[in-house]
Design a protein around this motif. Structure first.
Motif, mmCIF file in Angstrom:
data_model
loop_
_atom_site.group_PDB
_atom_site.id
_atom_site.type_symbol
_atom_site.label_atom_id
_atom_site.label_comp_id
_atom_site.label_asym_id
_atom_site.label_seq_id
_atom_site.Cartn_x
_atom_site.Cartn_y
_atom_site.Cartn_z
ATOM 1 N N LEU A 86 -57.841 85.793 42.931
ATOM 2 C CA LEU A 86 -58.913 84.881 43.343
ATOM 3 C C LEU A 86 -58.352 83.572 43.892
ATOM 4 O O LEU A 86 -58.881 82.489 43.621
ATOM 5 C CB LEU A 86 -59.867 84.618 42.171
ATOM 6 C CG LEU A 86 -60.570 85.850 41.577
ATOM 7 C CD1 LEU A 86 -61.473 85.456 40.423
ATOM 8 C CD2 LEU A 86 -61.355 86.612 42.647
ATOM 9 N N CYS A 87 -57.293 83.662 44.664
ATOM 10 C CA CYS A 87 -56.735 82.507 45.393
ATOM 11 C C CYS A 87 -56.448 81.315 44.479
ATOM 12 O O CYS A 87 -56.864 80.186 44.759
ATOM 13 C CB CYS A 87 -57.688 82.087 46.510
ATOM 14 S SG CYS A 87 -58.002 83.355 47.735
ATOM 15 N N GLY A 88 -55.743 81.565 43.372
ATOM 16 C CA GLY A 88 -55.380 80.492 42.462
ATOM 17 C C GLY A 88 -56.491 80.031 41.546
ATOM 18 O O GLY A 88 -56.313 79.087 40.766
ATOM 19 N N GLN A 89 -57.645 80.692 41.611
ATOM 20 C CA GLN A 89 -58.782 80.336 40.756
ATOM 21 C C GLN A 89 -59.098 81.443 39.763
ATOM 22 O O GLN A 89 -60.211 81.519 39.250
ATOM 23 C CB GLN A 89 -60.010 80.043 41.622
ATOM 24 C CG GLN A 89 -59.844 78.820 42.518
ATOM 25 C CD GLN A 89 -61.030 78.610 43.426
ATOM 26 O OE1 GLN A 89 -61.193 79.291 44.440
ATOM 27 N NE2 GLN A 89 -61.890 77.675 43.055
ATOM 28 N N GLY A 90 -58.080 82.272 39.485
ATOM 29 C CA GLY A 90 -58.261 83.325 38.509
ATOM 30 C C GLY A 90 -57.942 84.695 39.066
ATOM 31 O O GLY A 90 -57.283 84.836 40.093
ATOM 32 N N ALA A 91 -58.457 85.718 38.402
ATOM 33 C CA ALA A 91 -58.227 87.097 38.821
ATOM 34 C C ALA A 91 -59.263 87.983 38.140
ATOM 35 O O ALA A 91 -59.841 87.633 37.107
ATOM 36 C CB ALA A 91 -56.820 87.547 38.456
ATOM 37 N N ILE A 92 -59.487 89.157 38.758
ATOM 38 C CA ILE A 92 -60.372 90.164 38.189
ATOM 39 C C ILE A 92 -59.529 91.397 37.880
ATOM 40 O O ILE A 92 -58.837 91.920 38.753
ATOM 41 C CB ILE A 92 -61.515 90.532 39.158
ATOM 42 C CG1 ILE A 92 -62.391 89.297 39.439
ATOM 43 C CG2 ILE A 92 -62.362 91.664 38.588
ATOM 44 C CD1 ILE A 92 -63.443 89.520 40.510
ATOM 45 N N ASP A 148 -62.652 76.909 36.953
ATOM 46 C CA ASP A 148 -63.570 76.063 37.713
ATOM 47 C C ASP A 148 -62.908 74.758 38.152
ATOM 48 O O ASP A 148 -61.732 74.491 37.841
ATOM 49 C CB ASP A 148 -64.853 75.796 36.919
ATOM 50 C CG ASP A 148 -64.647 74.917 35.682
ATOM 51 O OD1 ASP A 148 -63.615 74.216 35.588
ATOM 52 O OD2 ASP A 148 -65.532 74.930 34.803
ATOM 53 N N ALA A 149 -63.655 73.931 38.883
ATOM 54 C CA ALA A 149 -63.112 72.705 39.463
ATOM 55 C C ALA A 149 -62.726 71.687 38.405
ATOM 56 O O ALA A 149 -61.910 70.788 38.664
ATOM 57 C CB ALA A 149 -64.131 72.095 40.419
ATOM 58 N N GLN A 150 -63.288 71.793 37.203
ATOM 59 C CA GLN A 150 -62.963 70.875 36.108
ATOM 60 C C GLN A 150 -61.768 71.334 35.289
ATOM 61 O O GLN A 150 -61.394 70.692 34.308
ATOM 62 C CB GLN A 150 -64.181 70.693 35.187
ATOM 63 C CG GLN A 150 -65.327 69.899 35.805
ATOM 64 C CD GLN A 150 -66.053 70.654 36.895
ATOM 65 O OE1 GLN A 150 -66.381 71.840 36.719
ATOM 66 N NE2 GLN A 150 -66.294 70.005 38.018
ATOM 67 N N GLY A 151 -61.165 72.436 35.674
ATOM 68 C CA GLY A 151 -60.006 72.943 34.952
ATOM 69 C C GLY A 151 -60.350 73.766 33.728
ATOM 70 O O GLY A 151 -59.482 74.004 32.888
#
Length: 337
Positions: free
Chosen positions: A46-52, A99-102
């Protein structure tokens, strides 16, 4: 089929403190700040915002398997903390979202196909799909919660987030575990009550919709795998699956099991169902010698489960030629290989 597996760590030490070579088959997954995630099986970054982790399908009249997501889809999934993932997709997966807040949000899909266990330690939170690895073992300080065990034995179908292991919780299907500066909390993103329609709806329309959905979902799952070994009794469930698999491109083989003394012998019905669906059927007998009342039916599980006859079911591998380990999913009618 090799079921997707994962192990994750969120803590002050960014690297998984207990990781050893025992985690065979689990490889590091690039995910995001503060998360050490290791997994096997399908992974959608997910482009550095996690993974599935797991299998994902896009909803539609004909479901489409998803192997990657466009940036705008990823932004929407993260911004909604997984809500748009549940609305627009289905499958058997666990999503890790930053998320954007870390803050991290771990979503278990509504089907509950992949287990999610978690445990709070002094330095952080450990999560895993199984209990055979650290820090969920007996030697890691995990013991039996006897009160929870008594409740489970008395009402096994009322299981909640608490397991029969002290300090180990299970994330329920359709829920999100939110890990942020304000602590840990659970949020439900999905409920069956959201899908209870007006009972005055036309019965034929409802039946047609159900037929379309079941046919699409079974065919979509079938297309994921090279072949399907389908347990067949000739009853309703397995016959529906056999018929629906005709829409897939997978090779389908059937198997029916019976006791040698004639009790529970459903071979006649299984043969009729297999012939109607065009499925090659194998037959094998259960053996009483494969049942050991002194042995656990399932190892490395959070709750006692499954009947002892499942041992005989798993032991038919030497007859069928399909090795099968007993797991919480062994009682399912379909084996994907």
């Amino acid at each position: 089929m090799t079921t997707p597996r994962f192990s994750a760590w969120l803590g002050t030490d960014h690297a998984m403190p207990w990781h050893t070579n025992r985690n065979g088959g689990l490889v590091p997954v690039p995910s995001g700040k503060g998360l050490d995630l290791r997994a096997s099986g399908p992974v959608i970054p997910l482009c550095g915002q996690g993974a599935i982790i797991g299998h994902l399908f896009e909803r539609g009249a004909v479901s489409r398997r998803v192997l990657r997501l466009e940036p705008d889809r990823i932004e929407r999934i993260v911004a909604t903390k997984g809500a748009s993932l549940v609305r627009e997709f289905w499958g058997g997966y666990v999503a890790f979202l930053l998320d954007a807040q870390g803050c991290w949000h771990i979503l278990r899909d509504p089907s509950g196909t992949l287990p999610v266990y978690w445990r709070r330690l002094a330095a952080g939170i450990a999560l895993a799909s199984g209990l055979e690895e650290p820090p969920f073992r007996y030697q890691d300080g995990v013991g039996i919660d006897y009160e929870a065990l008594c409740l489970h034995l008395g009402a096994a179908h009322h299981a909640g987030a608490a397991t029969c292991l002290a300090g180990v919780s299970e994330l329920l299907a359709g829920e999100v575990l939110c890990l942020g500066n304000d602590g840990v909390r659970n949020t439900a993103l999905w409920s069956p009550w959201d899908h209870v329609h007006d009972r005055r709806q036309d019965a034929q329309v409802t039946a047609d919709d159900l037929h379309a959905v079941v046919s699409d979902v079974v065919a979509a799952w079938g297309d994921v795998f090279a072949s399907v070994l389908l347990g067949m009794s000739g009853g309703l469930d397995s016959s529906i699956v056999a018929a629906a698999l005709h829409r897939s491109r997978t090779r389908v083989r059937g198997v029916t099991l019976y006791w040698p003394d004639g009790e529970g012998d459903e071979r006649a019905w299984a043969r009729l169902a297999a012939q109607s669906a065009g499925v090659d059927l194998q037959e094998a007998a259960y053996r009483f010698s494969d049942v050991d009342l002194d042995a656990p039916v399932v190892r490395d599980t959070s709750r006692p489960q499954l009947s002892f006859h499942v041992q005989a079911l798993a032991a038919t591998d030497d007859v069928l030629g399909y090795p099968r380990a007993i797991s919480p999913g062994t009682a399912a009618t379909t084996c994907l290989v």
